[in-house]
Design an enzyme around this catalytic site. Sequence first.
Site, mmCIF file in Angstrom:
data_model
loop_
_atom_site.group_PDB
_atom_site.id
_atom_site.type_symbol
_atom_site.label_atom_id
_atom_site.label_comp_id
_atom_site.label_asym_id
_atom_site.label_seq_id
_atom_site.Cartn_x
_atom_site.Cartn_y
_atom_site.Cartn_z
ATOM 1 C CE LYS A 79 0.379 10.393 -0.178
ATOM 2 N NZ LYS A 79 -0.991 10.618 -1.146
ATOM 3 C CB THR B 120 -6.574 -0.028 -0.476
ATOM 4 O OG1 THR B 120 -4.889 -0.253 -0.488
ATOM 5 C CG2 THR B 120 -6.957 1.019 0.308
ATOM 6 C CE1 TYR C 175 2.642 7.837 -0.941
ATOM 7 C CE2 TYR C 175 3.497 7.323 1.623
ATOM 8 C CZ TYR C 175 2.493 7.296 0.630
ATOM 9 O OH TYR C 175 1.076 7.026 0.871
#
Length: 141
Positions: free
Chosen positions: A50, A81, A46
């Site tokens: 990014k 979120t 990840y």
Amino acid sequence: MIERNLLATIFTCQAAAEGMMQRRNGRIVTISSTAAFIGRPNSAIYATAKAAAVHYTRCLATQLRPFCINVNSIAPGETRTARFLATREVDENRLMDGGTLDRVALIDEVSRVTEVFVGPLGDFVSGQVIRVDGGAQCWPA
């Protein structure tokens, strides 16, 4: 992980840039993560995706500069979120709406930085990345 966090960014930018290049005007804002700037032992793929998205943004800014297209990125830290709240255990004190920088960001705090890039304040800004993390990466963990 690479498909969702890097290739989706690349393909979306390519699709959006086509019309902008014809018009010789536009703004692109990619969303990265503060994970792009620090080692992440439990999410190395990840973080790598990014980081690649950040570098792609800078490359794209250079590529699209002759077409008067600004390309920038936002790198949020922890943001409140639905997905974040569903996948993390967070101390209730870090879910406050303000008053401290040692908390999880509100979605509006991230989106307001986007407004800077796409509004008149961003007219002469391109190839930049703004971290929206309350300075979390400035302090030792």
